[in-house]
Motif scaffolding. Structure first.
Motif, PDB file in Angstrom:
ATOM      1  N   UNK A 115      -3.797   2.653   6.287  1.00 16.10           N
ATOM      2  CA  UNK A 115      -4.613   2.666   5.069  1.00 16.10           C
ATOM      3  C   UNK A 115      -4.328   1.426   4.214  1.00 16.10           C
ATOM      4  N   UNK A 116      -3.265   0.705   4.539  1.00 14.39           N
ATOM      5  CA  UNK A 116      -2.892  -0.560   3.900  1.00 14.39           C
ATOM      6  C   UNK A 116      -2.562  -0.408   2.420  1.00 14.39           C
ATOM      7  N   UNK A 117      -1.523   0.393   2.174  1.00 16.54           N
ATOM      8  CA  UNK A 117      -1.024   0.504   0.804  1.00 16.54           C
ATOM      9  C   UNK A 117      -0.543  -0.848   0.290  1.00 16.54           C
ATOM     10  N   UNK A 118      -0.028  -1.679   1.193  1.00 17.55           N
ATOM     11  CA  UNK A 118       0.446  -3.009   0.788  1.00 17.55           C
ATOM     12  C   UNK A 118      -0.689  -3.856   0.252  1.00 17.55           C
ATOM     13  N   UNK A 119      -1.841  -3.838   0.945  1.00 20.33           N
ATOM     14  CA  UNK A 119      -2.996  -4.616   0.493  1.00 20.33           C
ATOM     15  C   UNK A 119      -3.587  -4.033  -0.790  1.00 20.33           C
ATOM     16  N   UNK A 120      -3.606  -2.703  -0.880  1.00 18.09           N
ATOM     17  CA  UNK A 120      -4.122  -2.064  -2.097  1.00 18.09           C
ATOM     18  C   UNK A 120      -3.270  -2.432  -3.298  1.00 18.09           C
ATOM     19  N   UNK A 121      -1.961  -2.486  -3.089  1.00 13.66           N
ATOM     20  CA  UNK A 121      -1.020  -2.807  -4.167  1.00 13.66           C
ATOM     21  C   UNK A 121      -1.185  -4.250  -4.617  1.00 13.66           C
ATOM     22  N   UNK A 122      -1.256  -5.154  -3.653  1.00 16.27           N
ATOM     23  CA  UNK A 122      -1.443  -6.562  -3.993  1.00 16.27           C
ATOM     24  C   UNK A 122      -2.797  -6.773  -4.664  1.00 16.27           C
ATOM     25  N   UNK A 123      -3.825  -6.123  -4.132  1.00 15.12           N
ATOM     26  CA  UNK A 123      -5.155  -6.263  -4.713  1.00 15.12           C
ATOM     27  C   UNK A 123      -5.248  -5.700  -6.121  1.00 15.12           C
ATOM     28  N   UNK A 124      -4.420  -4.700  -6.410  1.00 16.66           N
ATOM     29  CA  UNK A 124      -4.405  -4.095  -7.742  1.00 16.66           C
ATOM     30  C   UNK A 124      -3.792  -5.029  -8.781  1.00 16.66           C
ATOM     31  N   UNK A 141      -6.017   2.541  -5.195  1.00 13.97           N
ATOM     32  CA  UNK A 141      -7.298   3.070  -4.740  1.00 13.97           C
ATOM     33  C   UNK A 141      -7.249   3.403  -3.252  1.00 13.97           C
ATOM     34  N   UNK A 142      -7.763   4.592  -2.910  1.00 11.31           N
ATOM     35  CA  UNK A 142      -7.924   5.037  -1.516  1.00 11.31           C
ATOM     36  C   UNK A 142      -6.614   5.218  -0.761  1.00 11.31           C
ATOM     37  N   UNK A 143      -5.504   5.309  -1.467  1.00  7.76           N
ATOM     38  CA  UNK A 143      -4.207   5.519  -0.828  1.00  7.76           C
ATOM     39  C   UNK A 143      -3.692   6.905  -1.228  1.00  7.76           C
ATOM     40  N   UNK A 144      -3.244   7.681  -0.227  1.00  2.00           N
ATOM     41  CA  UNK A 144      -2.737   9.024  -0.475  1.00  2.00           C
ATOM     42  C   UNK A 144      -1.251   8.976  -0.773  1.00  2.00           C
ATOM     43  N   UNK A 171      -0.426   9.753  -9.338  1.00  2.00           N
ATOM     44  CA  UNK A 171       0.061   9.005  -8.175  1.00  2.00           C
ATOM     45  C   UNK A 171       0.473   7.610  -8.629  1.00  2.00           C
ATOM     46  N   UNK A 172       1.730   7.232  -8.384  1.00  2.00           N
ATOM     47  CA  UNK A 172       2.222   5.936  -8.860  1.00  2.00           C
ATOM     48  C   UNK A 172       3.126   5.279  -7.826  1.00  2.00           C
ATOM     49  N   UNK A 173       3.213   3.958  -7.938  1.00  2.00           N
ATOM     50  CA  UNK A 173       4.168   3.195  -7.147  1.00  2.00           C
ATOM     51  C   UNK A 173       5.516   3.177  -7.861  1.00  2.00           C
ATOM     52  N   UNK A 174       6.583   3.153  -7.070  1.00  2.00           N
ATOM     53  CA  UNK A 174       7.945   2.997  -7.574  1.00  2.00           C
ATOM     54  C   UNK A 174       8.723   2.137  -6.570  1.00  2.00           C
ATOM     55  N   UNK A 175       9.545   1.193  -6.917  1.00  2.00           N
ATOM     56  CA  UNK A 175       9.971   0.734  -8.218  1.00  2.00           C
ATOM     57  C   UNK A 175       9.387  -0.642  -8.537  1.00  2.00           C
ATOM     58  N   UNK A 176       8.621  -1.213  -7.640  1.00  2.00           N
ATOM     59  CA  UNK A 176       8.058  -2.542  -7.879  1.00  2.00           C
ATOM     60  C   UNK A 176       9.038  -3.660  -7.626  1.00  2.00           C
TER      61      UNK A 176
END
Length: 297
Positions: A115-124, A141-144, A171-176
């Motif tokens: 699903x490419x959480x890495x690309x979604x994160x960078x794109x965000x 977006x679009x990541x579970x 839904x959040x990313x941690x820790x950046x």
């Protein structure tokens, strides 16, 4: 076996016969992997900053991380390797990159890497000015989000692997952070600051007839530095607060530079201006808060 990863052949044993033949190992195909690809990409077009790669094989990811570490760029990758979530495991991609202290590679764990959480994160985050963003607390977006236990979360974060989970119904990313534990926004912000400083001063050198090697000429360069630092303060990368109020230093940054008469003659003859320096504090971000209160009747 894998492109770009050298193969070592050892331990040959030859038996039988009155004489022993000589074994010769020859390289028939030139080694070409991600490091070579990145070098060729940069030769063609170096106007990019973030690397996302669809390859998840650990050996390949390790190559990419090593290659990016030598460049002013960042690499974000995603993994679903179970070992990342186990604190005792030390051979997984999170452990290896953390042990290498890579400051330009970030790993995010997600149960669906395709699903490419890495690309979604960078794109965000890339649309934000460097230094104005925090890579934690972001909904992708679009990541579970993953339903990780507290032990699994601790296992990943202990290796500086980022996670995507639900906290307080969000839904959040941690820790950046990068594999080195440095915050992604700090690396990106400092890279941006260096690039803008270089570009601003070079543009002036290329645009005017000349900048004379005089105290006034040096001050011209210093003023350009001030402009870049002020811009970095405006976007939030650098702190605009007094650098050291306890010692009555009421400026957000300090720039030091030499008088022309103090520059060594050889440097002046080579038209080289040394020893321009600045000191400034990062703007940073607030991730954790403690509040204490007293309620009385």
């Amino acid at each position: 076996a894998n492109a770009g990863i050298p193969v070592l052949l050892t331990g040959f044993v030859v038996t039988g016969g009155a004489s022993q033949p000589t074994i010769t190992i020859a390289t028939t195909v030139a080694n070409h992997g991600i490091a070579e690809d990145l070098a060729e990409i940069q030769e063609e077009d170096d106007a990019w900053y973030g690397l996302i790669w669809i390859e998840r094989t650990q050996g390949y990811v390790e190559q990419a991380a090593a290659a990016i570490e030598a460049r002013r760029k960042i690499f974000i990758t995603c993994t679903d390797a179970a070992g990342v979530l186990v604190a005792a495991t030390t051979t997984d991609i999170g452990s290896v990159l953390s042990a290498a202290n890579y400051a330009r590679t970030a790993v995010i764990w997600n149960d669906e890497p395709n699903d490419f959480a890495d690309a979604a994160w960078m794109g965000k985050l890339f649309p934000y000015d460097p230094g104005s963003e925090n890579w934690k607390f972001k909904t992708l977006n679009s990541i579970t989000a993953d339903g990780l236990t507290s032990t699994q979360r601790a296992g990943a974060q202990g290796k500086n692997v980022n996670i995507y989970v639900t906290v307080g119904g969000v839904d959040i990313t941690q820790e950046g952070v990068m594999a080195s534990s440095e915050f992604i926004d700090v690396i990106r912000g400092v890279d941006w600051l260096q690039a803008r400083m270089e570009e601003t001063i070079f543009a002036r050198l290329a645009r005017v007839p000349k900048i004379p090697y005089t105290d006034a000429g040096v001050q011209n360069i210093v003023n350009l530095m001030r402009g870049v630092l002020n811009n970095a303060i405006a976007v939030g990368l650098l702190s605009g607060d007094a650098l050291d109020p306890d010692n009555d230093i009421q400026t957000p940054y300090i720039i030091s530079y030499p008088r022309v008469v103090d520059v060594p003659e050889n440097d002046r003859a080579m038209r080289f201006l040394p020893d321009l320096r600045f000191t400034v504090r990062l703007g940073g971000a607030i991730d954790h808060i403690t509040i204490q209160g007293v309620v009385t009747v």
